[in-house]
Design an enzyme around this catalytic site. Sequence first.
Site, mmCIF file in Angstrom:
data_model
loop_
_atom_site.group_PDB
_atom_site.id
_atom_site.type_symbol
_atom_site.label_atom_id
_atom_site.label_comp_id
_atom_site.label_asym_id
_atom_site.label_seq_id
_atom_site.Cartn_x
_atom_site.Cartn_y
_atom_site.Cartn_z
ATOM 1 N N ASN A 74 0.848 -1.193 0.000
ATOM 2 C CA ASN A 74 0.000 0.000 0.000
ATOM 3 C C ASN A 74 0.886 1.247 0.000
ATOM 4 O O ASN A 74 2.108 1.126 -0.063
ATOM 5 C CB ASN A 74 -0.948 -0.028 1.208
ATOM 6 C CG ASN A 74 -0.162 -0.134 2.501
ATOM 7 O OD1 ASN A 74 0.616 0.743 2.839
ATOM 8 N ND2 ASN A 74 -0.328 -1.254 3.205
ATOM 9 N N ASP A 97 -3.987 -6.620 5.069
ATOM 10 C CA ASP A 97 -4.931 -7.524 5.730
ATOM 11 C C ASP A 97 -4.861 -8.927 5.143
ATOM 12 O O ASP A 97 -5.154 -9.906 5.819
ATOM 13 C CB ASP A 97 -6.362 -6.986 5.582
ATOM 14 C CG ASP A 97 -6.578 -5.765 6.463
ATOM 15 O OD1 ASP A 97 -6.085 -5.797 7.613
ATOM 16 O OD2 ASP A 97 -7.194 -4.786 6.010
ATOM 17 N N LYS A 122 8.870 -16.652 -11.163
ATOM 18 C CA LYS A 122 8.086 -15.532 -11.694
ATOM 19 C C LYS A 122 6.887 -16.054 -12.495
ATOM 20 O O LYS A 122 7.059 -16.938 -13.344
ATOM 21 C CB LYS A 122 8.990 -14.681 -12.581
ATOM 22 C CG LYS A 122 8.316 -13.439 -13.099
ATOM 23 C CD LYS A 122 9.257 -12.617 -13.962
ATOM 24 C CE LYS A 122 8.472 -11.545 -14.671
ATOM 25 N NZ LYS A 122 9.279 -10.852 -15.663
ATOM 26 N N ASP A 155 -4.061 -10.255 12.649
ATOM 27 C CA ASP A 155 -4.294 -8.865 13.059
ATOM 28 C C ASP A 155 -3.331 -8.586 14.216
ATOM 29 O O ASP A 155 -3.525 -9.072 15.337
ATOM 30 C CB ASP A 155 -5.758 -8.663 13.474
ATOM 31 C CG ASP A 155 -6.059 -7.178 13.669
ATOM 32 O OD1 ASP A 155 -5.235 -6.481 14.289
ATOM 33 O OD2 ASP A 155 -7.110 -6.719 13.175
ATOM 34 N N ILE A 156 -2.299 -7.815 13.921
ATOM 35 C CA ILE A 156 -1.210 -7.629 14.900
ATOM 36 C C ILE A 156 -1.707 -6.917 16.150
ATOM 37 O O ILE A 156 -1.490 -7.366 17.279
ATOM 38 C CB ILE A 156 -0.039 -6.848 14.254
ATOM 39 C CG1 ILE A 156 0.476 -7.622 13.042
ATOM 40 C CG2 ILE A 156 1.075 -6.584 15.262
ATOM 41 C CD1 ILE A 156 1.420 -6.842 12.153
ATOM 42 N N PHE A 209 -4.461 3.063 14.807
ATOM 43 C CA PHE A 209 -4.832 4.054 13.801
ATOM 44 C C PHE A 209 -5.961 3.458 12.972
ATOM 45 O O PHE A 209 -6.074 2.233 12.866
ATOM 46 C CB PHE A 209 -3.643 4.366 12.884
ATOM 47 C CG PHE A 209 -2.794 5.510 13.375
ATOM 48 C CD1 PHE A 209 -1.988 5.366 14.497
ATOM 49 C CD2 PHE A 209 -2.800 6.732 12.720
ATOM 50 C CE1 PHE A 209 -1.209 6.412 14.954
ATOM 51 C CE2 PHE A 209 -2.026 7.786 13.165
ATOM 52 C CZ PHE A 209 -1.226 7.638 14.281
ATOM 53 N N LYS A 246 -13.516 0.181 15.196
ATOM 54 C CA LYS A 246 -12.232 -0.543 15.305
ATOM 55 C C LYS A 246 -11.726 -0.546 16.736
ATOM 56 O O LYS A 246 -11.159 -1.533 17.222
ATOM 57 C CB LYS A 246 -11.182 0.127 14.414
ATOM 58 C CG LYS A 246 -11.130 -0.533 13.067
ATOM 59 C CD LYS A 246 -10.148 0.083 12.131
ATOM 60 C CE LYS A 246 -10.467 -0.454 10.753
ATOM 61 N NZ LYS A 246 -9.979 0.358 9.677
ATOM 62 N N LYS A 274 -11.145 -4.148 18.392
ATOM 63 C CA LYS A 274 -9.756 -4.535 18.645
ATOM 64 C C LYS A 274 -9.341 -4.257 20.090
ATOM 65 O O LYS A 274 -8.175 -4.426 20.447
ATOM 66 C CB LYS A 274 -8.831 -3.812 17.656
ATOM 67 C CG LYS A 274 -9.165 -4.108 16.189
ATOM 68 C CD LYS A 274 -8.071 -3.626 15.234
ATOM 69 C CE LYS A 274 -8.490 -3.861 13.792
ATOM 70 N NZ LYS A 274 -7.367 -4.005 12.874
HETATM 71 O O1 PMT Z 1 3.000 6.067 6.555
HETATM 72 P P1 PMT Z 1 2.417 7.376 6.080
HETATM 73 O O2 PMT Z 1 2.583 7.579 4.599
HETATM 74 O O3 PMT Z 1 2.916 8.540 6.873
HETATM 75 O O4 PMT Z 1 0.853 7.312 6.310
HETATM 76 C C1 PMT Z 1 0.324 7.239 7.594
HETATM 77 C C2 PMT Z 1 -0.876 6.298 7.668
HETATM 78 C C3 PMT Z 1 -2.003 6.824 6.835
HETATM 79 C C4 PMT Z 1 -0.465 4.891 7.167
HETATM 80 C C5 PMT Z 1 -1.273 6.211 9.179
HETATM 81 O O5 PMT Z 1 -1.600 7.477 9.649
HETATM 82 C C6 PMT Z 1 -2.441 5.279 9.417
HETATM 83 O O6 PMT Z 1 -3.581 5.681 9.352
HETATM 84 N N1 PMT Z 1 -2.124 4.002 9.706
HETATM 85 C C7 PMT Z 1 -3.098 2.894 9.837
HETATM 86 C C8 PMT Z 1 -3.412 2.402 8.491
HETATM 87 C C9 PMT Z 1 -4.353 1.239 8.437
HETATM 88 O O7 PMT Z 1 -4.088 0.379 7.636
HETATM 89 O O8 PMT Z 1 -5.328 1.188 9.272
HETATM 90 P P2 PMT Z 1 -6.404 -0.033 9.329
HETATM 91 O O9 PMT Z 1 -7.679 0.633 9.485
HETATM 92 O O10 PMT Z 1 -6.249 -0.975 8.222
HETATM 93 O O11 PMT Z 1 -5.950 -0.798 10.629
HETATM 94 C C10 PMT Z 1 -6.413 -0.438 11.926
HETATM 95 C C11 PMT Z 1 -5.365 -0.683 12.957
HETATM 96 O O12 PMT Z 1 -5.067 -2.087 13.001
HETATM 97 C C12 PMT Z 1 -4.055 0.011 12.671
HETATM 98 O O13 PMT Z 1 -3.524 0.422 13.905
HETATM 99 C C13 PMT Z 1 -3.193 -1.075 12.048
HETATM 100 O O14 PMT Z 1 -1.787 -0.873 12.306
HETATM 101 C C14 PMT Z 1 -3.711 -2.323 12.744
HETATM 102 N N2 PMT Z 1 -3.639 -3.556 11.955
HETATM 103 C C15 PMT Z 1 -4.351 -3.704 10.815
HETATM 104 C C16 PMT Z 1 -4.322 -4.902 10.145
HETATM 105 C C17 PMT Z 1 -3.534 -5.969 10.624
HETATM 106 N N3 PMT Z 1 -3.464 -7.133 10.006
HETATM 107 N N4 PMT Z 1 -2.818 -5.798 11.749
HETATM 108 C C18 PMT Z 1 -2.857 -4.623 12.426
HETATM 109 O O15 PMT Z 1 -2.194 -4.479 13.449
#
Ligand code: PMT
Length: 415
Positions: A210, A279, A289, A310-311, A327, A341, A345
């Site tokens: 991403n 995800d 390849k 999901d970490i 976030f 969320k 979580k």
């Molecule tokens: O890196 P930059 O370019 O500065 O951009 C910053 C950002 C936009 C990436 C950052 O501000 C941000 O919003 N990060 C979270 C991005 C995200 O993928 O969020 P999510 O809604 O998918 O996930 C929710 C939370 O679960 C997040 O804290 C994520 O780290 C965590 N997560 C998600 C999926 C997963 N498999 N494991 C996780 O731990």
Amino acid sequence: MQQLSNKRIVLGVTGGIAAYKSAELVRHLGKLGADVRVVMTKAACEFITPLTMQALSHNPVHLDLLDTKAEAGMGHIELARWADVILVAPATADFMARLAGGHADDLLTTLCLATSAPICLAPAMNQGMWRDSVTQENRDELLERGVKLFGPDDGFQACGDVGPGRMLDPEIIVEKTSELFTHDILSGLRVMVTAGGTREDIDPVRYISNHSSGKMGFAIAEAAIEAGATVTLVSGPVHLDTPERVKRIDVVSARDMHQVVHDHLNEVDIFIGCAAVSDYRPAEVAKEKIKKDAENSGEMLELRLVRNPDIIASVTGTEKPPFVVGFAAETHNVLGYAADKMRRKKLNLVVANDVSDSEIGFGSQSNEVTVIGEELEEPLPRASKKVVSRKLLQIVARRFRKWRAQNETNESIGS
Ligand code: PMT
């Protein structure tokens, strides 16, 4: 005095009988987690050996302004930039006079001129020398320039006199030094931040990922260091320099990140999940390849994906989780999805990030977020990611203290 943990202290030692107490001072500072580099004047070496100070500080001792070896490693300008504080103990009358006069004819005076860190002196001299009007003028001049004075103490002196001019006890100097950092809202705390995106291999040359640049997570790590924390940054592949003093662990995939986070989780008080974790990952990684050959000749190529762990949810799911901040990058219904969320979580706080606006969120220099928690919805206005991080950490520090106090109360009721 947790404030001294991880702090970089240049300890200047000048030539007075109290120099023997500097050895004790280094020991105390080191015990409290400070990283101490000792700079000795020529006269100081007459009273105590550099070897003693080297052994106690576990760092090379700096003696000369023009040291070719040091200039290649940590020369005087690097040392001046490195320091969080320059503490001169003992500070003789001569040293105070040279500092007040703006001299730069040895390493210590040069460092004091070059640094932007606070300078603190623990004066030590004969009571007559301290009372002398020239020393008093120098003292006033230094105070006026913002130099801090610790002491001197009053009492029996090595020369047999009684009066002001004794160096303060090392314990008191340490206490006063740590007071310089009381504004450090995360002092002594261990923070883990995840940053960047993860890469999920499709074949040896392709991956799913991403647009996360890692800027937000790195800014948080840097702000946490400023706030006095010890920081571990678990980063996906990004093109950013590691902020100073941050322990960085690089990972590639979500599963790598999951593993590293759990390997170090018992060393964490606050976990901040800023990474954009994929995800899903391809169910199989092709060994070679994938070619557009007879087998894949159509217009469509189907990839089967499986869920990644999901970490952040696995962190909150541990037996004794740290304080967890997540976030939520959303393009619509940002606050609603973020709050959802947080509940699902089991996060302590969630930072809602509207990534539909290209000026904020992925890859940008700035951000604008809303921090959501129990009975909390606090917008942080548009600013650089560094400024947003500092404000975010103020909320985190406040909520963390409340959460920890609550946990301690619950534990004492339970026991
Ligand atoms: O890196 P930059 O370019 O500065 O951009 C910053 C950002 C936009 C990436 C950052 O501000 C941000 O919003 N990060 C979270 C991005 C995200 O993928 O969020 P999510 O809604 O998918 O996930 C929710 C939370 O679960 C997040 O804290 C994520 O780290 C965590 N997560 C998600 C999926 C997963 N498999 N494991 C996780 O731990």
